[in-house]
Scaffold this motif. Structure first.
Motif, PDB file in Angstrom:
ATOM      1  N   GLY A 187       0.823  -1.210   0.000  1.00 20.61           N
ATOM      2  CA  GLY A 187       0.000   0.000   0.000  1.00 20.61           C
ATOM      3  C   GLY A 187       0.852   1.253   0.000  1.00 20.61           C
ATOM      4  O   GLY A 187       0.556   2.227  -0.707  1.00 20.61           O
ATOM      5  N   HIS A 188       1.909   1.225   0.762  1.00 15.36           N
ATOM      6  CA  HIS A 188       2.865   2.330   0.856  1.00 15.36           C
ATOM      7  C   HIS A 188       3.492   2.617  -0.505  1.00 15.36           C
ATOM      8  O   HIS A 188       3.569   3.772  -0.954  1.00 15.36           O
ATOM      9  CB  HIS A 188       3.929   1.946   1.885  1.00 15.36           C
ATOM     10  N   THR A 205       2.471   1.397  -3.623  1.00 13.24           N
ATOM     11  CA  THR A 205       1.504   1.593  -4.706  1.00 13.24           C
ATOM     12  C   THR A 205       0.980   3.018  -4.753  1.00 13.24           C
ATOM     13  O   THR A 205       0.807   3.593  -5.838  1.00 13.24           O
ATOM     14  CB  THR A 205       0.341   0.606  -4.562  1.00 13.24           C
ATOM     15  N   SER A 206       0.727   3.608  -3.581  1.00 12.61           N
ATOM     16  CA  SER A 206       0.209   4.967  -3.560  1.00 12.61           C
ATOM     17  C   SER A 206       1.213   5.951  -4.150  1.00 12.61           C
ATOM     18  O   SER A 206       0.843   6.863  -4.908  1.00 12.61           O
ATOM     19  CB  SER A 206      -0.158   5.374  -2.130  1.00 12.61           C
ATOM     20  N   SER A 207       2.496   5.777  -3.854  1.00  8.17           N
ATOM     21  CA  SER A 207       3.516   6.679  -4.390  1.00  8.17           C
ATOM     22  C   SER A 207       3.762   6.430  -5.873  1.00  8.17           C
ATOM     23  O   SER A 207       3.946   7.372  -6.651  1.00  8.17           O
ATOM     24  CB  SER A 207       4.833   6.510  -3.614  1.00  8.17           C
ATOM     25  N   GLY A 252       1.566   5.255  -8.022  1.00  7.92           N
ATOM     26  CA  GLY A 252       0.398   5.791  -8.718  1.00  7.92           C
ATOM     27  C   GLY A 252       0.442   7.301  -8.823  1.00  7.92           C
ATOM     28  O   GLY A 252       0.140   7.879  -9.877  1.00  7.92           O
ATOM     29  N   LEU A 253       0.827   7.958  -7.737  1.00 10.87           N
ATOM     30  CA  LEU A 253       0.913   9.416  -7.741  1.00 10.87           C
ATOM     31  C   LEU A 253       1.962   9.888  -8.748  1.00 10.87           C
ATOM     32  O   LEU A 253       1.740  10.856  -9.486  1.00 10.87           O
ATOM     33  CB  LEU A 253       1.253   9.926  -6.344  1.00 10.87           C
ATOM     34  N   GLU A 288       3.348  15.142  -1.428  1.00 12.31           N
ATOM     35  CA  GLU A 288       3.951  14.104  -0.608  1.00 12.31           C
ATOM     36  C   GLU A 288       4.182  14.589   0.825  1.00 12.31           C
ATOM     37  O   GLU A 288       4.047  13.824   1.777  1.00 12.31           O
ATOM     38  CB  GLU A 288       5.275  13.658  -1.226  1.00 12.31           C
ATOM     39  N   ARG A 321       0.879  14.396   2.573  1.00 15.56           N
ATOM     40  CA  ARG A 321       0.580  12.998   2.875  1.00 15.56           C
ATOM     41  C   ARG A 321       1.431  12.501   4.043  1.00 15.56           C
ATOM     42  O   ARG A 321       0.959  11.755   4.906  1.00 15.56           O
ATOM     43  CB  ARG A 321       0.854  12.126   1.644  1.00 15.56           C
ATOM     44  N   VAL A 324      -0.715   3.700   3.626  1.00 19.57           N
ATOM     45  CA  VAL A 324      -1.165   4.167   2.316  1.00 19.57           C
ATOM     46  C   VAL A 324      -0.944   5.675   2.202  1.00 19.57           C
ATOM     47  O   VAL A 324      -0.536   6.186   1.147  1.00 19.57           O
ATOM     48  CB  VAL A 324      -2.634   3.804   2.082  1.00 19.57           C
ATOM     49  N   PHE A 325      -1.192   6.400   3.281  1.00 15.89           N
ATOM     50  CA  PHE A 325      -0.958   7.843   3.285  1.00 15.89           C
ATOM     51  C   PHE A 325       0.528   8.173   3.335  1.00 15.89           C
ATOM     52  O   PHE A 325       0.957   9.225   2.871  1.00 15.89           O
ATOM     53  CB  PHE A 325      -1.666   8.497   4.477  1.00 15.89           C
ATOM     54  N   PRO A 328       4.174   8.651   2.408  1.00 15.39           N
ATOM     55  CA  PRO A 328       4.848   8.769   1.113  1.00 15.39           C
ATOM     56  C   PRO A 328       6.149   7.978   1.065  1.00 15.39           C
ATOM     57  O   PRO A 328       6.793   7.768   2.076  1.00 15.39           O
ATOM     58  CB  PRO A 328       5.137  10.273   1.008  1.00 15.39           C
TER      59      PRO A 328
END
Length: 228
Positions: free
Chosen positions: A38-39, A41-43, A45-46, A64, A67, A147-148, A150
Motif C-alpha cells: 500500500g505504501h 503503490t500509492s507513491s 500511482g501518484l 507528498e 501525505r 497508504v498515506f 509517502p
C-alpha cells in the motif's frame, strides 16, 4: 534499503504490535507486506499520474509532504489512543482485595481482577464483527497509515520514465525498488520480532499493549521532530 532501514516507521510499529497482540510469524509477515505494498503503490500511482498530466516535481513534493504529515499524525494519534487503552486494560487486569463480612465466619478477604470481564475496545484494538466474535482492526489502521505515508525516493524515479512514456522503465523501477523495500521491511520486522519475543517483562507483562502504544507514539513523534 537505506531509505527503509533509516525510517523506523517502516518496521517498529509492526514489531511492537506483533509482540503486544501475539501475532504469529505468518500473520506479521502478511500484514507487513500488505502495508508495504500500500505504501509503495500509492507513491507509484501518484508519480505516474503526475507525470502523465505534466505536474511539476516541486508540486508533487508538496503533495507528498502533506501525505507525510497525515501519516505521521495518524500514527501519533493511534499510538496515543492505543497507549491509553493499554493502560486501562492493565489497570483492569491488576488484582486487588475486597473485604466481605459473613455472619458465620466473620471478615473474609479475597483478591481478584476484572480482566475476565467483558471489555468493549474502541481504541483500534478489537470490535465486534456482528457474529459475536472479536475482530482486530489494528492491521487496517496500520494499512491506512501506510497508504498515506509517502515513499519519497520513488517519486522522481517513476516520474522520469513515465514522462517519457517509457512504461517498461516504470515497471522495472517499480519492481526493483518495491522488491528491495519489501524485503528490507520484512527482514527488519522479523529480526526485531525475534529479539523482542525473548524479552520477558514478568509482572509488567500486562503493560505490553500500553508499551506498544507508547512505542507507536514515540515513533510518530520522532518522525515529526526529525523528519524520519
Amino acid at each position: 534499503m537505506i531509505h527503509t532501514l533509516a525510517g523506523p516507521d517502516h518496521y517498529v510499529p509492526f514489531v511492537a504490535m506483533a509482540r503486544a497482540r501475539n501475532w504469529s510469524w505468518q500473520r506479521t509477515s502478511w500484514i507487513t507486506l500488505a502495508c508495504g505494498l500500500g505504501h509503495l503503490t500509492s507513491s507509484i500511482g501518484l508519480g505516474i499520474v503526475a507525470a502523465w498530466f505534466g505536474v511539476e516535481l516541486q508540486r508533487v513534493a508538496h503533495i507528498e509532504s502533506v501525505r507525510g504529515s497525515v501519516a505521521t499524525w495518524g500514527l501519533i494519534a493511534f499510538g496515543a489512543i492505543y497507549f491509553a487503552w493499554g493502560l486501562r486494560r492493565a489497570a483492569r487486569g491488576q488484582s486487588h482485595d475486597h473485604a466481605h463480612w459473613h455472619t458465620q465466619t466473620g471478615l473474609h478477604r479475597h483478591a481478584h481482577s476484572h480482566e475476565g470481564e467483558h471489555i468493549h475496545v474502541h481504541a483500534g484494538a478489537q470490535v465486534e464483527d456482528g457474529t459475536g466474535r472479536a475482530r482486530s482492526i489494528t492491521p487496517w489502521v496500520l494499512f491506512a497509515i501506510f497508504v498515506f505515508g509517502p515513499c519519497e525516493p520513488m517519486i522522481p524515479l517513476v516520474m522520469v520514465p513515465a514522462a517519457e512514456r517509457d512504461w517498461l522503465g516504470v515497471a522495472l523501477v517499480s519492481v526493483v525498488f518495491g522488491t528491495m523495500t519489501l524485503l528490507a521491511m520484512l527482514g527488519a520486522v522479523l529480526l526485531g520480532l525475534y529479539g523482542v519475543q525473548r524479552i520477558r517483562l514478568g509482572v509488567a507483562e500486562r503493560y505490553t499493549h500500553a508499551l506498544a502504544g507508547l512505542t507507536l507514539l514515540l515513533t510518530g513523534g520522532a518522525m515529526a521532530a526529525f523528519g524520519l
